[in-house]
Design an enzyme around this catalytic site. Structure first.
Site, mmCIF file in Angstrom:
data_model
loop_
_atom_site.group_PDB
_atom_site.id
_atom_site.type_symbol
_atom_site.label_atom_id
_atom_site.label_comp_id
_atom_site.label_asym_id
_atom_site.label_seq_id
_atom_site.Cartn_x
_atom_site.Cartn_y
_atom_site.Cartn_z
ATOM 1 N N SER A 6 0.836 -1.210 0.000
ATOM 2 C CA SER A 6 0.000 0.000 0.000
ATOM 3 C C SER A 6 0.865 1.252 0.000
ATOM 4 C CB SER A 6 -0.919 0.013 1.222
ATOM 5 O OG SER A 6 -1.642 1.229 1.216
ATOM 6 N N HIS A 29 -0.911 -1.311 -4.129
ATOM 7 C CA HIS A 29 -2.263 -0.984 -3.678
ATOM 8 C C HIS A 29 -2.374 0.540 -3.610
ATOM 9 C CE1 HIS A 29 -6.003 -1.890 -1.453
ATOM 10 N NE2 HIS A 29 -5.684 -0.861 -0.674
ATOM 11 N N ASP A 31 -4.691 3.598 -2.594
ATOM 12 C CA ASP A 31 -5.849 4.006 -1.803
ATOM 13 C C ASP A 31 -6.322 5.374 -2.251
ATOM 14 O OD1 ASP A 31 -6.241 1.886 0.155
ATOM 15 O OD2 ASP A 31 -4.266 2.450 0.920
ATOM 16 N N MET A 33 -8.872 8.302 -1.734
ATOM 17 C CA MET A 33 -9.789 8.817 -0.708
ATOM 18 C C MET A 33 -10.263 10.205 -1.107
ATOM 19 S SD MET A 33 -7.774 7.671 2.711
ATOM 20 C CE MET A 33 -6.982 6.065 2.846
ATOM 21 N N HIS A 62 -8.051 0.874 -4.874
ATOM 22 C CA HIS A 62 -9.078 0.761 -3.831
ATOM 23 C C HIS A 62 -9.758 2.127 -3.715
ATOM 24 C CE1 HIS A 62 -9.790 0.065 0.799
ATOM 25 N NE2 HIS A 62 -10.917 0.104 0.119
ATOM 26 N N MET A 64 -12.064 4.543 -2.109
ATOM 27 C CA MET A 64 -12.829 4.887 -0.895
ATOM 28 C C MET A 64 -13.437 6.256 -1.144
ATOM 29 S SD MET A 64 -10.024 3.537 1.796
ATOM 30 C CE MET A 64 -8.817 3.523 0.510
ATOM 31 N N MET A 133 -12.166 -5.163 4.854
ATOM 32 C CA MET A 133 -11.417 -4.168 5.623
ATOM 33 C C MET A 133 -11.214 -4.694 7.048
ATOM 34 S SD MET A 133 -10.649 -1.795 3.564
ATOM 35 C CE MET A 133 -9.738 -0.890 4.818
ATOM 36 N N ASP A 169 -7.310 -5.920 4.189
ATOM 37 C CA ASP A 169 -6.624 -4.619 4.178
ATOM 38 C C ASP A 169 -6.737 -3.949 5.540
ATOM 39 O OD1 ASP A 169 -5.630 -2.115 3.537
ATOM 40 O OD2 ASP A 169 -7.172 -1.635 2.047
#
Ligand code: DX5
Ligand code: ZN
Length: 210
Positions: A6, A29, A31, A33, A62, A64, A133, A169
């Site tokens: 990540s 990975h 993320d 956001m 991913h 979010m 998660m 994760d």
């Protein structure tokens, strides 16, 4: 065991060096956001657009975000291996999962720690990945929530023919990686444990043996 490193825990001022450290990871990975779905902001496509010049590692995105369709539009140019959206983020799961697949990417659904498995029944056959998660999403470096173990066990009972990835994760280290492997996880996202390790390459080797 496959490992997705990540980059949330990477050194953003020296991303190139951070990428080198986790060169042997199976996936990077990413993320994403938006400050709404989770109380934090990360990177947009401008920051990552040249990533492929510095790494050949496939991307595991991913999302979010409150608006996953917009997120997919922003990041599709990166040609990721996987795009995962949150079950809690949309009432149009079927439509968006098939949109991801039509773009030629593998599609995943992620569940927050307290989100039940209900809601996966009519989409499970179309999924390449389910992301559990094991922390409340938004930040790296949080403590692993063991409730995810029971959830994975229930998932395997409920969907015995599912053959996609079981990804976990949040808060993962060498110790709980072994436990997660015994429950059937086959792709682990690891952020702070890897990047804070004195030798990330060795840490990756150890995690892969889980
Ligand atoms: C948290 C993110 C994770 C995070 C994991 O919202 O989805 O991918 O980077 O970081 P660690 O491994 O530090 O918990
Ligand atoms: Zn993540």
């Amino acid at each position: 065991m496959e490992i997705a490193a990540s980059i949330l825990s990477a050194d953003f001022m020296d991303l190139r060096q951070s990428l080198k450290q986790v060169d042997s990871a199976d996936f990077l990975h990413v993320d994403v956001m938006d400050g709404h779905f989770v109380p934090n902001l990360t990177f947009g496509p401008c920051v990552l657009q040249n990533l492929s010049q510095y790494t050949n590692t496939p991307l595991d995105i991913h999302l979010m975000v409150d608006n996953p369709t917009f997120g997919i539009e922003l990041f599709k140019e990166l040609k990721p291996a996987y795009i995962t959206i949150h079950l809690e983020s949309t009432p149009h799961l079927h439509k968006i999962i098939h949109h991801i697949k039509n773009l030629g990417f593998k599609a995943g659904v992620s569940l927050n720690p307290a989100t039940p498995l209900n809601g996966l029944e009519y989409i499970i056959a179309d999924l390449d990945l389910v992301l559990f998660m094991s922390v409340n999403p938004g930040f790296g470096g949080q403590k692993f929530l063991p409730l995810v173990l029971d959830k994975i066990a229930h998932f395997k009972q409920k969907f015995p023919t599912y053959s996609g990835k079981i990804e976990v994760d949040g808060g993962i280290n060498a110790k709980n990686a072994l436990l997660l492997a015994s429950y059937g996880a086959n792709l682990l996202v690891v952020g702070s444990y890897l990047f804070n390790h004195e030798n990330p390459t060795l840490a990756l080797q150890e995690l892969k043996r889980a």
